[in-house]
Design an enzyme around this catalytic site. Structure first.
Site, PDB file in Angstrom:
ATOM      1  CG  ASP A 243      23.773 -21.457  62.822  1.00 38.53           C
ATOM      2  OD1 ASP A 243      22.991 -22.256  63.368  1.00 38.53           O
ATOM      3  OD2 ASP A 243      25.001 -21.629  62.781  1.00 38.53           O
TER       4      ASP A 243
ATOM      5  CE  LYS B  96      24.926 -28.299  65.232  1.00 44.70           C
ATOM      6  NZ  LYS B  96      25.883 -27.176  65.256  1.00 44.70           N
TER       7      LYS B  96
ATOM      8  CD  GLN C 199      29.741 -26.568  65.661  1.00 42.91           C
ATOM      9  OE1 GLN C 199      28.771 -27.025  65.064  1.00 42.91           O
ATOM     10  NE2 GLN C 199      29.646 -26.046  66.866  1.00 42.91           N
TER      11      GLN C 199
END
Length: 295
Positions: A119, A52, A96
């Protein structure tokens, strides 16, 4: 002839399209910034975070890389999120998963500022998605929408079956497909482990999105001729030569019937990462009150 939907190519088009948006923001004094927080020592999670950051670097998005010892108290993670929430230079926050057992995952999601929840999992953002007024679409379902559009798959009036009911993919995917909006207007059936006669449901579908996390569970016998098949699954299975990655779809048998299909790897995976960049750029534009054209 079955169309193989190339997620790498579509994801690259998305990234290329974001370059102009990022340039518009940086010229106006705002550099989009994504902060990642890692609180586990899982090698796969470390790899995901590294990828990422690399994606961000390629398009000009700034990053913050924060690592917390898995044994640290939960409050250390919550305090970190609070600091990032208060930092005006950070536009997106990604914790994460998984987090350690002593940390409440639901509380982590609630702790992130909804405006920085790139997200799309904060309860407020989930509610906005269901209501048809999404701030951010969750990255994987949004990526699936982009793949369907790139392959000129008409969702309006289509019968779609989503196999899987997770909060990350299955539920938001169904919500996006049923929305009265571009990329939606489908009639959606959500199937899961308690579904009776799954094959009958998938054979009746124009579009099948497989997202159950079960290796090769959708076989050619479960698909009708001309169905569009999107394989969200990515599973490592043991083979005689070691191991390999497979999806939730038995690729070779399904490919014989599908009009279009995504491979694993190289299908949905690259799109998930691209849409995280998309959401981060949108977040930066919203904070700066600068309208940017998103691809």
């Amino acid at each position: 002839m079955t169309e193989i939907i190339d997620g790498n190519e579509v994801a690259q088009d998305i990234r290329n399209g974001l370059l102009e948006s990022i340039e518009t923001l940086t010229d106006a004094g705002t550099t989009p910034c994504l902060a990642t927080v890692l609180m586990n020592d899982d090698p796969a999670s470390e790899t995901y975070v590294s990828m990422k950051h690399k994606d961000c670097e390629e398009v000009g998005i700034a990053t913050r890389d924060i690592e917390i010892e898995p044994e640290a108290p939960a409050e250390e993670l919550f305090d970190t999120v609070d600091e990032l929430n208060a930092d005006p230079d950070v536009h997106g926050i990604l914790v994460q998963m998984p987090v350690p057992d002593h940390v409440d995952e639901r509380e982590v999601l609630r702790r992130i500022d909804p405006a920085k929840d790139v997200d799309g999992f904060h309860p407020e953002n989930v509610g906005r998605l269901v209501a048809g007024n999404a701030r951010y679409k969750p990255c994987t379902p949004h990526g699936v929408q982009k793949l369907l559009a790139a392959a000129d798959v008409e969702t309006e009036g289509a019968d779609a079956v989503v196999v899987g009911r997770s909060n990350i993919v299955g539920k938001p995917m169904a919500n996006l497909l049923i929305q009265k909006a571009e990329g939606g207007n489908a009639t959606v059936t959500v199937c899961h482990s308690r579904t009776d006669d799954l094959a009958a449901k998938t054979r009746a579908a124009d579009i099948v999105v497989a997202a159950a996390g079960v290796p090769e569970m959708v076989t050619g016998e479960m698909i009708s001729e001309g169905t569009v098949v999107i394989d969200v699954g990515i599973n490592r299975v043991e083979t005689e030569d070691g191991s390999e990655l497979v999806g939730d779809v038995e690729y070779e048998s399904v490919k014989e019937k599908a009009s279009a299909i995504t491979p694993v790897p190289g299908g949905v995976g690259p799109m998930t990462r691209a849409m995280l960049l998309w959401n981060t750029v949108k977040a930066a534009g919203d904070v700066a009150d600068i309208e940017v054209d998103l691809p």
